[in-house]
Design a protein around this motif. Structure first.
Motif, PDB file in Angstrom:
ATOM      1  N   SER A  52      60.348  58.710  69.269  1.00 57.09           N
ATOM      2  CA  SER A  52      60.640  60.042  68.722  1.00 57.09           C
ATOM      3  C   SER A  52      61.852  60.001  67.806  1.00 57.09           C
ATOM      4  CB  SER A  52      60.881  61.049  69.850  1.00 57.09           C
ATOM      5  OG  SER A  52      62.208  60.945  70.313  1.00 57.09           O
ATOM      6  N   CYS A  53      62.139  61.136  67.203  1.00 55.03           N
ATOM      7  CA  CYS A  53      63.291  61.264  66.319  1.00 55.03           C
ATOM      8  C   CYS A  53      64.571  61.368  67.158  1.00 55.03           C
ATOM      9  CB  CYS A  53      63.131  62.501  65.440  1.00 55.03           C
ATOM     10  SG  CYS A  53      64.397  62.646  64.146  1.00 55.03           S
ATOM     11  N   SER A  54      65.688  60.942  66.567  1.00 55.04           N
ATOM     12  CA  SER A  54      66.984  61.056  67.241  1.00 55.04           C
ATOM     13  C   SER A  54      67.523  62.484  67.225  1.00 55.04           C
ATOM     14  CB  SER A  54      68.010  60.156  66.548  1.00 55.04           C
ATOM     15  OG  SER A  54      67.603  58.822  66.574  1.00 55.04           O
ATOM     16  N   ASP A  55      66.860  63.348  66.494  1.00 53.51           N
ATOM     17  CA  ASP A  55      67.266  64.756  66.378  1.00 53.51           C
ATOM     18  C   ASP A  55      67.637  65.327  67.752  1.00 53.51           C
ATOM     19  OD1 ASP A  55      66.996  67.709  66.214  1.00 53.51           O
ATOM     20  OD2 ASP A  55      66.345  67.289  64.168  1.00 53.51           O
ATOM     21  N   SER A  56      68.805  65.980  67.824  1.00 56.01           N
ATOM     22  CA  SER A  56      69.314  66.480  69.106  1.00 56.01           C
ATOM     23  C   SER A  56      68.449  67.585  69.709  1.00 56.01           C
ATOM     24  CB  SER A  56      70.743  66.993  68.925  1.00 56.01           C
ATOM     25  OG  SER A  56      70.774  68.064  67.994  1.00 56.01           O
ATOM     26  N   ALA A  77      66.161  58.050  63.739  1.00 60.69           N
ATOM     27  CA  ALA A  77      66.005  59.161  62.800  1.00 60.69           C
ATOM     28  C   ALA A  77      64.653  59.026  62.103  1.00 60.69           C
ATOM     29  CB  ALA A  77      67.135  59.162  61.786  1.00 60.69           C
ATOM     30  N   GLY A  78      63.873  60.084  62.152  1.00 54.53           N
ATOM     31  CA  GLY A  78      62.570  60.083  61.489  1.00 54.53           C
ATOM     32  C   GLY A  78      61.507  59.289  62.225  1.00 54.53           C
ATOM     33  N   ASN A  79      61.770  58.951  63.501  1.00 60.18           N
ATOM     34  CA  ASN A  79      60.851  58.116  64.304  1.00 60.18           C
ATOM     35  C   ASN A  79      60.248  56.968  63.504  1.00 60.18           C
ATOM     36  OD1 ASN A  79      59.899  61.250  64.406  1.00 60.18           O
ATOM     37  ND2 ASN A  79      58.314  60.032  63.393  1.00 60.18           N
ATOM     38  N   GLY A 105      56.763  63.139  66.090  1.00 59.91           N
ATOM     39  CA  GLY A 105      57.579  63.743  65.039  1.00 59.91           C
ATOM     40  C   GLY A 105      57.892  65.182  65.416  1.00 59.91           C
ATOM     41  N   HIS A 106      58.507  65.888  64.506  1.00 63.39           N
ATOM     42  CA  HIS A 106      58.833  67.286  64.829  1.00 63.39           C
ATOM     43  C   HIS A 106      58.994  68.119  63.565  1.00 63.39           C
ATOM     44  CE1 HIS A 106      63.211  67.086  63.765  1.00 63.39           C
ATOM     45  NE2 HIS A 106      62.984  65.797  63.933  1.00 63.39           N
ATOM     46  N   THR A 107      58.909  69.400  63.736  1.00 61.77           N
ATOM     47  CA  THR A 107      59.085  70.315  62.611  1.00 61.77           C
ATOM     48  C   THR A 107      60.560  70.299  62.172  1.00 61.77           C
ATOM     49  OG1 THR A 107      59.487  72.129  64.149  1.00 61.77           O
ATOM     50  CG2 THR A 107      57.209  71.844  63.383  1.00 61.77           C
ATOM     51  N   HIS A 108      60.815  70.596  60.937  1.00 57.58           N
ATOM     52  CA  HIS A 108      62.174  70.635  60.382  1.00 57.58           C
ATOM     53  C   HIS A 108      62.901  69.301  60.536  1.00 57.58           C
ATOM     54  CE1 HIS A 108      61.872  75.007  59.848  1.00 57.58           C
ATOM     55  NE2 HIS A 108      61.348  75.044  61.068  1.00 57.58           N
ATOM     56  N   CYS A 109      62.187  68.198  60.357  1.00 59.75           N
ATOM     57  CA  CYS A 109      62.820  66.875  60.513  1.00 59.75           C
ATOM     58  C   CYS A 109      63.708  66.581  59.301  1.00 59.75           C
ATOM     59  CB  CYS A 109      61.764  65.787  60.672  1.00 59.75           C
ATOM     60  SG  CYS A 109      62.493  64.150  60.933  1.00 59.75           S
ATOM     61  N   GLY A 110      64.995  66.327  59.570  1.00 58.69           N
ATOM     62  CA  GLY A 110      65.940  66.044  58.489  1.00 58.69           C
ATOM     63  C   GLY A 110      65.636  64.751  57.761  1.00 58.69           C
ATOM     64  N   ALA A 111      65.096  63.756  58.485  1.00 59.31           N
ATOM     65  CA  ALA A 111      64.777  62.475  57.855  1.00 59.31           C
ATOM     66  C   ALA A 111      63.639  62.637  56.856  1.00 59.31           C
ATOM     67  CB  ALA A 111      64.408  61.441  58.924  1.00 59.31           C
TER      68      ALA A 111
HETATM   69 ZN   LIG Z   1      63.766  64.312  62.791  1.00 57.07          ZN
END
Ligand SMILES: [Zn+2]
Length: 190
Positions: A52-56, A77-79, A105-111
């Motif tokens: 998964s993404c590192s997004d908190s 970041a960005g899986n 993945g996820h919505t609003h992913c910064g990567a």
């Molecule tokens: Zn992300």
């Protein structure tokens, strides 16, 4: 209590769906000190690998309401995955018995947004270049996210080609609702 034997991909998938439903309905199960001792004594037998993404805002153990010892999680970041990540996945499959690999993945992913925006900074470029290669000319964030996930899935599958009993599935976590939408339904895949 003994550690469960290897969990099939379909059973693992059902556990993830059930866990996400508990997460959504606030019926999360508590962790017991006995389980910690059991895992320390007999080792881990996680039922799924989650990339998964590192997004908190994206925490697999919470999203799937998993207990200690249940998920083998790799977060970048960005899986995106590199050789270190592939080595971790290979270890979980070959030595810990995981039969389901999820790229989440996820919505609003910064990567993904950075890749779409052409960001190229020092080490960040390793991530954004990989995502850009995966999404091509796609400009819509949602579709770009899906393409990036599918690219990572292919990368992992190509690396583990000899494992025919392992299933791979992509999914997108909606950070606004807490719901995971998987690309495929593996529940009947026994
Ligand atoms: Zn992300």
């Amino acid at each position: 209590m003994s550690i469960a034997s290897t969990c099939s991909a379909a059973s693992a998938f059902k556990k993830l769906i059930a866990g996400n439903n508990r997460f959504l309905t606030d019926e999360r199960k508590p962790t017991s000190p006995e389980l910690m001792l059991e895992l320390a004594k007999n080792g881990q037998k996680p039922y799924a690998v989650i990339v998964s993404c590192s997004d908190s805002r994206v925490v697999p153990e919470m999203i799937f309401d998993s207990d200690l010892g249940e998920l083998f999680v790799i977060r970048t970041a960005g899986n995106t995955v590199d050789d270190y990540c592939l080595g971790s996945i290979e270890y979980a499959v070959a030595h810990l018995g995981c039969r389901l690999v999820v790229v989440l993945g996820h919505t609003h992913c910064g990567a993904v947004a950075a890749a779409l925006g052409g960001v190229r900074e020092r080490h960040i470029c390793h991530i954004t270049d990989r995502i850009r290669a995966a999404i091509g000319n796609e400009k819509a964030p949602g579709r770009a996210c899906e393409l990036s996930i599918r690219s990572t899935l292919h990368q992992i599958e190509n690396d583990l080609t000899e494992r025919h009993d392992v299933r791979y599935v992509g999914g997108i976590y909606d950070i606004a609702t807490g719901r995971v939408d998987f690309f495929e339904d593996l529940r009947e895949d026994e």
